[in-house]
Design a protein around this motif. Structure first.
Motif, mmCIF file in Angstrom:
data_model
loop_
_atom_site.group_PDB
_atom_site.id
_atom_site.type_symbol
_atom_site.label_atom_id
_atom_site.label_comp_id
_atom_site.label_asym_id
_atom_site.label_seq_id
_atom_site.Cartn_x
_atom_site.Cartn_y
_atom_site.Cartn_z
ATOM 1 N N PHE A 109 4.894 11.585 -4.891
ATOM 2 C CA PHE A 109 3.927 10.697 -5.548
ATOM 3 C C PHE A 109 2.501 11.068 -5.138
ATOM 4 O O PHE A 109 2.279 11.584 -4.051
ATOM 5 C CB PHE A 109 4.199 9.239 -5.160
ATOM 6 C CG PHE A 109 5.502 8.717 -5.687
ATOM 7 C CD1 PHE A 109 5.572 8.140 -6.945
ATOM 8 C CD2 PHE A 109 6.659 8.803 -4.924
ATOM 9 C CE1 PHE A 109 6.781 7.655 -7.433
ATOM 10 C CE2 PHE A 109 7.867 8.321 -5.405
ATOM 11 C CZ PHE A 109 7.938 7.747 -6.665
ATOM 12 N N ASP A 110 1.552 10.771 -6.029
ATOM 13 C CA ASP A 110 0.135 10.982 -5.728
ATOM 14 C C ASP A 110 -0.506 9.729 -5.136
ATOM 15 O O ASP A 110 -1.496 9.821 -4.420
ATOM 16 C CB ASP A 110 -0.628 11.355 -7.004
ATOM 17 C CG ASP A 110 -0.177 12.681 -7.572
ATOM 18 O OD1 ASP A 110 0.162 13.589 -6.794
ATOM 19 O OD2 ASP A 110 -0.152 12.799 -8.819
ATOM 20 N N HIS A 111 0.020 8.580 -5.499
ATOM 21 C CA HIS A 111 -0.574 7.314 -5.075
ATOM 22 C C HIS A 111 0.476 6.205 -5.131
ATOM 23 O O HIS A 111 1.544 6.388 -5.707
ATOM 24 C CB HIS A 111 -1.761 6.948 -5.972
ATOM 25 C CG HIS A 111 -1.348 6.708 -7.391
ATOM 26 N ND1 HIS A 111 -1.301 7.714 -8.329
ATOM 27 C CD2 HIS A 111 -0.918 5.588 -8.016
ATOM 28 C CE1 HIS A 111 -0.876 7.212 -9.481
ATOM 29 N NE2 HIS A 111 -0.629 5.928 -9.316
ATOM 30 N N ALA A 112 0.120 5.065 -4.561
ATOM 31 C CA ALA A 112 0.942 3.859 -4.651
ATOM 32 C C ALA A 112 0.217 2.844 -5.525
ATOM 33 O O ALA A 112 -1.020 2.842 -5.589
ATOM 34 C CB ALA A 112 1.177 3.268 -3.256
ATOM 35 N N ASP A 113 0.984 2.004 -6.177
ATOM 36 C CA ASP A 113 0.383 0.921 -6.962
ATOM 37 C C ASP A 113 0.049 -0.260 -6.061
ATOM 38 O O ASP A 113 -1.013 -0.865 -6.189
ATOM 39 C CB ASP A 113 1.353 0.492 -8.068
ATOM 40 C CG ASP A 113 1.638 1.635 -9.024
ATOM 41 O OD1 ASP A 113 0.711 2.023 -9.752
ATOM 42 O OD2 ASP A 113 2.769 2.155 -9.003
ATOM 43 N N TYR A 114 0.974 -0.557 -5.141
ATOM 44 C CA TYR A 114 0.789 -1.666 -4.210
ATOM 45 C C TYR A 114 1.356 -1.277 -2.855
ATOM 46 O O TYR A 114 2.327 -0.528 -2.761
ATOM 47 C CB TYR A 114 1.522 -2.936 -4.687
ATOM 48 C CG TYR A 114 1.002 -3.447 -5.997
ATOM 49 C CD1 TYR A 114 -0.091 -4.311 -6.041
ATOM 50 C CD2 TYR A 114 1.588 -3.054 -7.200
ATOM 51 C CE1 TYR A 114 -0.594 -4.764 -7.250
ATOM 52 C CE2 TYR A 114 1.095 -3.508 -8.414
ATOM 53 C CZ TYR A 114 0.007 -4.357 -8.432
ATOM 54 O OH TYR A 114 -0.496 -4.813 -9.633
ATOM 55 N N VAL A 115 0.729 -1.818 -1.817
ATOM 56 C CA VAL A 115 1.237 -1.673 -0.456
ATOM 57 C C VAL A 115 1.279 -3.077 0.141
ATOM 58 O O VAL A 115 0.311 -3.832 0.032
ATOM 59 C CB VAL A 115 0.336 -0.752 0.404
ATOM 60 C CG1 VAL A 115 0.838 -0.711 1.844
ATOM 61 C CG2 VAL A 115 0.264 0.654 -0.190
ATOM 62 N N LEU A 116 2.403 -3.421 0.764
ATOM 63 C CA LEU A 116 2.580 -4.716 1.411
ATOM 64 C C LEU A 116 2.690 -4.512 2.908
ATOM 65 O O LEU A 116 3.361 -3.579 3.355
ATOM 66 C CB LEU A 116 3.860 -5.385 0.909
ATOM 67 C CG LEU A 116 4.288 -6.653 1.650
ATOM 68 C CD1 LEU A 116 3.412 -7.836 1.238
ATOM 69 C CD2 LEU A 116 5.750 -6.957 1.389
ATOM 70 N N SER A 117 2.050 -5.396 3.674
ATOM 71 C CA SER A 117 2.142 -5.286 5.130
ATOM 72 C C SER A 117 2.168 -6.645 5.805
ATOM 73 O O SER A 117 1.374 -7.517 5.493
ATOM 74 C CB SER A 117 0.952 -4.503 5.684
ATOM 75 O OG SER A 117 1.017 -4.464 7.097
ATOM 76 N N GLY A 118 3.068 -6.762 6.755
ATOM 77 C CA GLY A 118 3.080 -7.894 7.667
ATOM 78 C C GLY A 118 2.873 -7.411 9.090
ATOM 79 O O GLY A 118 3.124 -8.142 10.046
ATOM 80 N N LEU A 119 2.427 -6.150 9.229
ATOM 81 C CA LEU A 119 2.187 -5.610 10.571
ATOM 82 C C LEU A 119 1.202 -6.496 11.322
ATOM 83 O O LEU A 119 0.215 -6.955 10.744
ATOM 84 C CB LEU A 119 1.613 -4.187 10.481
ATOM 85 C CG LEU A 119 2.493 -3.119 9.838
ATOM 86 C CD1 LEU A 119 1.735 -1.800 9.741
ATOM 87 C CD2 LEU A 119 3.785 -2.944 10.608
ATOM 88 N N PRO A 120 1.409 -6.706 12.590
ATOM 89 C CA PRO A 120 0.501 -7.560 13.374
ATOM 90 C C PRO A 120 -0.782 -6.809 13.762
ATOM 91 O O PRO A 120 -0.900 -6.287 14.868
ATOM 92 C CB PRO A 120 1.339 -7.911 14.600
ATOM 93 C CG PRO A 120 2.246 -6.732 14.772
ATOM 94 C CD PRO A 120 2.554 -6.243 13.383
ATOM 95 N N PHE A 121 -1.736 -6.746 12.838
ATOM 96 C CA PHE A 121 -2.959 -5.971 13.058
ATOM 97 C C PHE A 121 -3.700 -6.382 14.320
ATOM 98 O O PHE A 121 -4.328 -5.554 14.969
ATOM 99 C CB PHE A 121 -3.892 -6.083 11.844
ATOM 100 C CG PHE A 121 -3.538 -5.135 10.741
ATOM 101 C CD1 PHE A 121 -4.200 -3.934 10.590
ATOM 102 C CD2 PHE A 121 -2.530 -5.448 9.836
ATOM 103 C CE1 PHE A 121 -3.877 -3.053 9.574
ATOM 104 C CE2 PHE A 121 -2.198 -4.577 8.811
ATOM 105 C CZ PHE A 121 -2.872 -3.378 8.680
ATOM 106 N N SER A 122 -3.637 -7.649 14.692
ATOM 107 C CA SER A 122 -4.392 -8.121 15.859
ATOM 108 C C SER A 122 -3.844 -7.563 17.174
ATOM 109 O O SER A 122 -4.532 -7.613 18.194
ATOM 110 C CB SER A 122 -4.405 -9.654 15.911
ATOM 111 O OG SER A 122 -3.093 -10.153 16.028
#
Length: 171
Positions: free
Chosen positions: A93-106
């Protein structure tokens, strides 16, 4: 190993995925799928000819997803969200349409949140979005520099209540 000891509520899942234009989605990427709480509803909505790439640093979660979700549209990858561009390219793929994240960025190590935010902005097509659910607003530091618009929401019917963000790449 997961962000919360209680899985996300169905109400949170539906609200988070609400803005997705499923009919035009060809590639959806999920960061930190864990045991598949969001993975299954994404696949339920994903068109038959689309793909979901789930990326997790924990090989046990990836193994679990592969064994428990027999769906050819799911590609479960052990890796880092910071490497999303290469992972997407590696799967044609060249790109994504959507990316979902629940990663704990903090709680991510210094520099990792910035790297993920920047790489995610580069991999999402214009008109697509980075969908993020968190228990802290810290994630805004990592996504607002890279996205044109960030819509915000909140879901009380979740344990704990969650902050929701939809970071858009404008057309």
């Amino acid at each position: 190993m997961v962000g919360s000891i209680i899985p996300s509520s169905r109400i949170l899942i539906d609200k988070m995925l609400g803005p997705v234009s499923w009919k035009s989605t060809k590639l959806f990427v999920e960061y930190g799928p864990g045991v598949g709480t969001f993975t299954r509803p994404i696949l339920d909505n994903l068109p038959a000819d689309a793909t979901l790439i789930a990326i997790d640093t924990n090989p046990e979660f990836i193994r679990f997803l592969r064994q428990s979700i027999p769906d050819d549209r799911l590609i479960a990858v052990t890796g880092s969200a910071a490497d999303v561009e290469q992972i997407v390219r590696d799967h044609g793929f060249d790109h994504a349409d959507y990316v979902l994240s629940g990663l704990p960025f903090s709680t991510l190590p210094p520099g990792v949140g910035d790297a993920i935010g920047e790489a995610t902005a580069r991999v999402i097509r214009p008109g697509g979005a980075f969908l993020v659910y968190q228990f802290s607003a810290k994630v805004l530091d990592f996504i607002t520099p890279w996205f044109d618009r960030v819509d915000k929401g909140f879901e009380w019917i979740n344990v704990p209540p969650a902050k929701l963000y939809w970071a858009w790449r404008e057309l």
